[in-house]
Design a protein around this motif. Sequence first.
Motif, PDB file in Angstrom:
ATOM      1  N   ASP A 103      51.466  47.388  58.712  1.00  0.00           N
ATOM      2  CA  ASP A 103      51.311  48.840  58.759  1.00  0.00           C
ATOM      3  C   ASP A 103      52.182  49.489  57.680  1.00  0.00           C
ATOM      4  N   ALA A 104      51.979  50.792  57.488  1.00  0.00           N
ATOM      5  CA  ALA A 104      52.815  51.589  56.590  1.00  0.00           C
ATOM      6  C   ALA A 104      53.404  52.742  57.382  1.00  0.00           C
ATOM      7  N   LEU A 105      54.681  53.011  57.149  1.00  0.00           N
ATOM      8  CA  LEU A 105      55.407  54.047  57.867  1.00  0.00           C
ATOM      9  C   LEU A 105      56.148  54.920  56.868  1.00  0.00           C
ATOM     10  N   VAL A 106      55.870  56.224  56.907  1.00  0.00           N
ATOM     11  CA  VAL A 106      56.576  57.191  56.067  1.00  0.00           C
ATOM     12  C   VAL A 106      57.531  57.960  56.964  1.00  0.00           C
ATOM     13  N   VAL A 107      58.815  57.925  56.631  1.00  0.00           N
ATOM     14  CA  VAL A 107      59.842  58.600  57.421  1.00  0.00           C
ATOM     15  C   VAL A 107      60.492  59.685  56.565  1.00  0.00           C
ATOM     16  N   LEU A 108      60.495  60.914  57.083  1.00  0.00           N
ATOM     17  CA  LEU A 108      61.097  62.042  56.370  1.00  0.00           C
ATOM     18  C   LEU A 108      62.368  62.480  57.065  1.00  0.00           C
ATOM     19  N   SER A 109      63.438  62.600  56.305  1.00  0.00           N
ATOM     20  CA  SER A 109      64.678  63.186  56.782  1.00  0.00           C
ATOM     21  C   SER A 109      65.432  63.682  55.564  1.00  0.00           C
ATOM     22  N   LEU A 110      65.568  64.989  55.449  1.00  0.00           N
ATOM     23  CA  LEU A 110      66.191  65.546  54.255  1.00  0.00           C
ATOM     24  C   LEU A 110      67.635  65.075  54.118  1.00  0.00           C
ATOM     25  N   SER A 111      68.388  65.114  55.214  1.00  0.00           N
ATOM     26  CA  SER A 111      69.780  64.671  55.161  1.00  0.00           C
ATOM     27  C   SER A 111      69.877  63.154  55.127  1.00  0.00           C
ATOM     28  N   GLY A 112      68.903  62.482  55.696  1.00  0.00           N
ATOM     29  CA  GLY A 112      68.884  61.024  55.704  1.00  0.00           C
ATOM     30  C   GLY A 112      69.999  60.390  56.489  1.00  0.00           C
ATOM     31  N   ARG A 113      70.664  61.135  57.364  1.00  0.00           N
ATOM     32  CA  ARG A 113      71.865  60.624  58.024  1.00  0.00           C
ATOM     33  C   ARG A 113      71.743  60.520  59.534  1.00  0.00           C
ATOM     34  N   ASN A 114      70.717  61.120  60.128  1.00  0.00           N
ATOM     35  CA  ASN A 114      70.620  61.168  61.580  1.00  0.00           C
ATOM     36  C   ASN A 114      70.041  59.883  62.165  1.00  0.00           C
TER      37      ASN A 114
ATOM     38  N   ALA B 299      56.583  46.356  58.671  1.00  0.00           N
ATOM     39  CA  ALA B 299      55.848  47.494  58.111  1.00  0.00           C
ATOM     40  C   ALA B 299      56.439  47.867  56.757  1.00  0.00           C
ATOM     41  N   LEU B 300      55.598  48.381  55.880  1.00  0.00           N
ATOM     42  CA  LEU B 300      56.083  48.996  54.646  1.00  0.00           C
ATOM     43  C   LEU B 300      56.691  50.344  55.007  1.00  0.00           C
ATOM     44  N   VAL B 301      57.930  50.586  54.611  1.00  0.00           N
ATOM     45  CA  VAL B 301      58.615  51.829  54.964  1.00  0.00           C
ATOM     46  C   VAL B 301      58.888  52.634  53.706  1.00  0.00           C
ATOM     47  N   VAL B 302      58.384  53.863  53.699  1.00  0.00           N
ATOM     48  CA  VAL B 302      58.624  54.815  52.621  1.00  0.00           C
ATOM     49  C   VAL B 302      59.502  55.932  53.165  1.00  0.00           C
ATOM     50  N   GLY B 303      60.611  56.194  52.510  1.00  0.00           N
ATOM     51  CA  GLY B 303      61.503  57.258  52.939  1.00  0.00           C
ATOM     52  C   GLY B 303      61.390  58.468  52.040  1.00  0.00           C
ATOM     53  N   VAL B 304      61.332  59.636  52.645  1.00  0.00           N
ATOM     54  CA  VAL B 304      61.360  60.908  51.906  1.00  0.00           C
ATOM     55  C   VAL B 304      62.650  61.615  52.298  1.00  0.00           C
ATOM     56  N   THR B 305      63.525  61.825  51.336  1.00  0.00           N
ATOM     57  CA  THR B 305      64.845  62.363  51.627  1.00  0.00           C
ATOM     58  C   THR B 305      65.358  63.135  50.423  1.00  0.00           C
ATOM     59  N   SER B 306      66.551  63.680  50.539  1.00  0.00           N
ATOM     60  CA  SER B 306      67.271  64.232  49.391  1.00  0.00           C
ATOM     61  C   SER B 306      68.472  63.340  49.156  1.00  0.00           C
ATOM     62  N   VAL B 307      68.489  62.644  48.052  1.00  0.00           N
ATOM     63  CA  VAL B 307      69.595  61.730  47.779  1.00  0.00           C
ATOM     64  C   VAL B 307      70.912  62.493  47.693  1.00  0.00           C
ATOM     65  N   ALA B 308      70.893  63.664  47.069  1.00  0.00           N
ATOM     66  CA  ALA B 308      72.116  64.458  46.947  1.00  0.00           C
ATOM     67  C   ALA B 308      72.648  64.866  48.314  1.00  0.00           C
ATOM     68  N   ALA B 309      71.769  65.355  49.189  1.00  0.00           N
ATOM     69  CA  ALA B 309      72.188  65.776  50.522  1.00  0.00           C
ATOM     70  C   ALA B 309      72.622  64.583  51.358  1.00  0.00           C
ATOM     71  N   SER B 310      71.902  63.488  51.237  1.00  0.00           N
ATOM     72  CA  SER B 310      72.183  62.307  52.043  1.00  0.00           C
ATOM     73  C   SER B 310      73.536  61.701  51.712  1.00  0.00           C
TER      74      SER B 310
ATOM     75  N   ALA C  83      76.083  63.246  50.447  1.00  0.00           N
ATOM     76  CA  ALA C  83      77.175  64.225  50.521  1.00  0.00           C
ATOM     77  C   ALA C  83      77.935  64.150  51.836  1.00  0.00           C
ATOM     78  N   GLU C  84      77.310  63.557  52.869  1.00  0.00           N
ATOM     79  CA  GLU C  84      77.934  63.503  54.187  1.00  0.00           C
ATOM     80  C   GLU C  84      77.818  62.088  54.747  1.00  0.00           C
ATOM     81  N   PRO C  85      78.715  61.692  55.675  1.00  0.00           N
ATOM     82  CA  PRO C  85      78.636  60.347  56.260  1.00  0.00           C
ATOM     83  C   PRO C  85      77.428  60.193  57.168  1.00  0.00           C
TER      84      PRO C  85
END
Length: 251
Positions: free
Chosen positions: A113-124, A139-150, A152-154
């Motif tokens: 399968d293919a799975l697209v996961v979106l999280s702007l902060s990428g931290r939760n 599964a093939l996993v594609v992440g949509v995030t903001s590298v800068a935001a991700s 910037a925080e732990p």
Amino acid sequence: MAETAELGARYLDAAIALLEGLRDRELPAVDDAADGIARALAAGGRLFVFGGGHSALNAQDVVYRAGGLILANPLIAPGNDLSVRPITTSSAVEKLPELAAPVLDGAGVRAGDALVVLSLSGRNGLPVELARLGRDRGALVVGVTSVAASTAEPSRHPSGTRLLDNCDVVLDAGVPVGDAALAVDGVPQKIGPTSGVVCSALMQALMVSVIGRMVALGVEPPVFMSANIAGGAEWNDRMLAENADRVFYLR
């Protein structure tokens, strides 16, 4: 009134600049992700999309849309949407990694399968764990995030990893830390969130690229027609019936 119009123009300029950045920077990664998803679909796999918090809106934007790929299925985590009350529950739910396994089990996400996961902060915890477990399941996993935001925080995931650490392909939306774009006199913090318009555009760019890749592989992609034009509803009914084994949002 002139100042108000100026703010609107500044916001649109900021959004356009971010979209131009996507075009100039992320298309190779979009192409890689589209190729992997198209190959998974051509081989009989299924496509799932998930967004944490407000990113759920961007995930849902590619589901059941005129001109959109019929095979895009939403992954739903109870409480992870803006209809829940109190609405702050959605922020709490997004932090819970233990929900990931039941969500994947309920959808039957599996190898191929293919799975697209979106999280702007990428931290939760929830989106990070969905990506981690999805990839563990093959599964093939594609992440949509903001590298800068991700970065910037732990991370809030027990592993200390972020979404971008648990994906086969990462698409960087380029949205600034904190999301908001405009500094305005008289307001103590920036205004004008940009992630909605940018991430929805990025997801649509990914979906049309998947459709193009399916055509290149010799597979006719099932695409919705607007039900508001002649023949649209009949077309959609036929496409849904022909692809019923890989469409789960009508059940």
